[in-house]
Design a protein around this motif. Structure first.
Motif, mmCIF file in Angstrom:
data_model
loop_
_atom_site.group_PDB
_atom_site.id
_atom_site.type_symbol
_atom_site.label_atom_id
_atom_site.label_comp_id
_atom_site.label_asym_id
_atom_site.label_seq_id
_atom_site.Cartn_x
_atom_site.Cartn_y
_atom_site.Cartn_z
ATOM 1 N N VAL A 189 0.855 -1.185 0.000
ATOM 2 C CA VAL A 189 0.000 0.000 0.000
ATOM 3 C C VAL A 189 0.889 1.231 0.000
ATOM 4 N N ARG A 190 0.801 2.037 -1.058
ATOM 5 C CA ARG A 190 1.685 3.200 -1.170
ATOM 6 C C ARG A 190 0.979 4.352 -1.886
ATOM 7 N N PRO A 191 1.369 5.580 -1.601
ATOM 8 C CA PRO A 191 0.741 6.745 -2.237
ATOM 9 C C PRO A 191 1.363 7.029 -3.599
ATOM 10 N N ASP A 192 0.693 7.885 -4.356
ATOM 11 C CA ASP A 192 1.219 8.351 -5.643
ATOM 12 C C ASP A 192 1.863 9.727 -5.452
ATOM 13 N N VAL A 193 2.844 9.773 -4.567
ATOM 14 C CA VAL A 193 3.510 11.015 -4.200
ATOM 15 C C VAL A 193 4.976 10.930 -4.598
ATOM 16 N N ALA A 194 5.492 12.016 -5.184
ATOM 17 C CA ALA A 194 6.907 12.057 -5.543
ATOM 18 C C ALA A 194 7.739 11.982 -4.276
ATOM 19 N N SER A 195 8.560 10.954 -4.164
ATOM 20 C CA SER A 195 9.276 10.765 -2.913
ATOM 21 C C SER A 195 10.552 9.968 -3.136
ATOM 22 N N LEU A 217 4.356 -9.772 -4.888
ATOM 23 C CA LEU A 217 4.021 -8.441 -4.389
ATOM 24 C C LEU A 217 3.135 -7.726 -5.403
ATOM 25 N N ARG A 218 2.080 -7.120 -4.883
ATOM 26 C CA ARG A 218 1.177 -6.327 -5.716
ATOM 27 C C ARG A 218 1.035 -4.952 -5.095
ATOM 28 N N VAL A 219 1.170 -3.921 -5.919
ATOM 29 C CA VAL A 219 1.057 -2.547 -5.431
ATOM 30 C C VAL A 219 -0.414 -2.135 -5.389
ATOM 31 N N VAL A 220 -0.815 -1.561 -4.251
ATOM 32 C CA VAL A 220 -2.157 -1.013 -4.085
ATOM 33 C C VAL A 220 -2.011 0.487 -3.830
ATOM 34 N N SER A 221 -2.463 1.295 -4.752
ATOM 35 C CA SER A 221 -2.352 2.747 -4.586
ATOM 36 C C SER A 221 -3.360 3.246 -3.558
ATOM 37 N N THR A 222 -2.912 4.135 -2.698
ATOM 38 C CA THR A 222 -3.828 4.755 -1.744
ATOM 39 C C THR A 222 -4.664 5.846 -2.397
ATOM 40 N N GLY A 223 -4.279 6.233 -3.615
ATOM 41 C CA GLY A 223 -4.975 7.315 -4.308
ATOM 42 C C GLY A 223 -4.501 8.694 -3.891
ATOM 43 N N LEU A 224 -3.523 8.747 -2.969
ATOM 44 C CA LEU A 224 -3.038 10.028 -2.470
ATOM 45 C C LEU A 224 -2.011 10.621 -3.422
ATOM 46 N N THR A 225 -2.257 11.848 -3.867
ATOM 47 C CA THR A 225 -1.336 12.575 -4.734
ATOM 48 C C THR A 225 -0.721 13.746 -3.955
#
Length: 345
Positions: A189-195, A217-225
């Motif tokens: 679970v990870r955000p879509d934020v430049a980091s 492993l599968r990425v699940v976006s939190t939808g956070l920008t």
């Protein structure tokens, strides 16, 4: 109203001049005084409750005994509050004040340094925000005592010190922990934020998966920008909406994962996402293991299925304080990297 004792009061009682009192109370003074005179003056100063005027001392020594910490994120966020607390405690032990600064450009604080109101600066970075060019230039050209925290290793020689976290090492260690526990399916679970931190973690996770072929492993976006992040930092209603949406996203992702629940783990990049993930129906009902690459507010001692790779935030603040004092003393520039600590019940 009782007046504050002065150097003149001490001089009158001791039968010496005001300048002699000043010399006797100043540890840095090179003026020769007899041991008896120095001891008598200090004893009288203590008896009458004399307290040195720190402002006057600062003006004479051209030092403010104050360090500015430039933090552009809200201190309501536990991450930044903990860093500040660590720095403040370390500086207070040396009787140095910490001043919290907020202007991202840093320009006005350079004027404070040049005028003697600040002795040095600590810049606290986040995501992909680097220290302002004007601040870095002042360290190079003017000798500004500077420490940059959480901005990555500098390229080449620089005129300041740095403190960073080993994000890759933390991700590697936590993935090893999941593999040892028999996990086979990981939802990241990870955000879509430049980091920068996210890029380092992603690379470490890819390398870790190569060492553990049984893991998927599968990425699940939190939808956070980036734009959403700026909004929810100051809007409680937006936070509640985000957390509810994240729980639904995790529930939907887990519904698509086959296998025993004891072989499934949800891995959160951000500690702040742990609570809504733990509240999701499938995680809660199935007792699914939740791991995080930064600590949140929940405690593994209360939640047995929780694991943290905890960033040593207070230690980072303390290290920044130590390094800025070292910079003030004309010491070497250091580049410290702190390893996260695996937090188990």
């Amino acid at each position: 109203m009782m007046t504050r004792p002065t150097l003149k009061d001490i001089a009158t009682r001791a039968g010496v001049s005001v300048s002699t009192v000043s010399y006797a109370l100043n540890d840095a003074s090179t003026v020769a005084l007899s041991a008896d005179t120095r001891a008598r003056v200090r004893r009288i100063a203590k008896e009458i409750g004399y307290i040195p005027n720190s402002l006057a001392q600062s003006l004479r020594s051209r030092t403010s005994r104050s360090i500015g910490m430039l933090v552009t994120k809200p201190l309501s966020h536990p991450r930044y509050a903990t860093i500040v607390q660590g720095a403040s405690a370390a500086l207070a032990a040396e009787r140095i004040h910490l001043t919290i600064l907020a202007d991202a450009s840093g320009e006005i604080y350079l004027d404070d340094y040049r005028s003697g109101r600040l002795d040095g600066l600590v810049f606290v970075g986040h995501d992909d925000e680097a220290a302002p060019d004007a601040v870095l230039d002042a360290a190079q050209r003017e000798g500004l005592p500077l420490v940059v925290l959480d901005c990555g290793a500098p390229a080449g020689d620089v005129a300041y010190s740095t403190v960073d976290f080993d994000y890759a090492g933390g991700a590697t260690e936590l993935l090893e922990e999941l593999a040892v526990r028999g996990v086979r399916s990981v939802l990241h679970v990870r955000p879509d934020v430049a980091s920068r931190a996210e890029r380092l973690r992603e690379k470490a996770l890819v390398h870790g998966l190569a060492r553990h072929p049984r893991l998927s492993l599968r990425v699940v976006s939190t939808g956070l920008t980036d734009e959403m992040l700026r909004t929810i930092e100051n809007d409680p209603e937006a936070v509640r909406n985000y957390e509810g949406d994240l729980g639904s996203r995790v529930d939907d992702a887990l519904a698509a994962v086959a296998g025993d629940v004891h072989e499934i783990a949800v891995l959160c990049s951000w500690g702040g996402d742990v609570e809504p993930v733990m509240a999701s129906r499938r995680v809660r009902d199935g007792g699914i293991l939740v791991a995080a690459l930064a600590a949140g507010v929940l405690s593994p001692r209360v939640w047995p299925q929780l694991r943290y790779s905890r960033l040593p935030l207070d230690r980072a603040g303390a290290e920044a304080a130590r390094l800025v004092m070292q910079e003030l003393a004309g010491g070497e520039h250091e580049h410290v990297v702190l390893a996260p600590e695996l937090d188990r019940p």
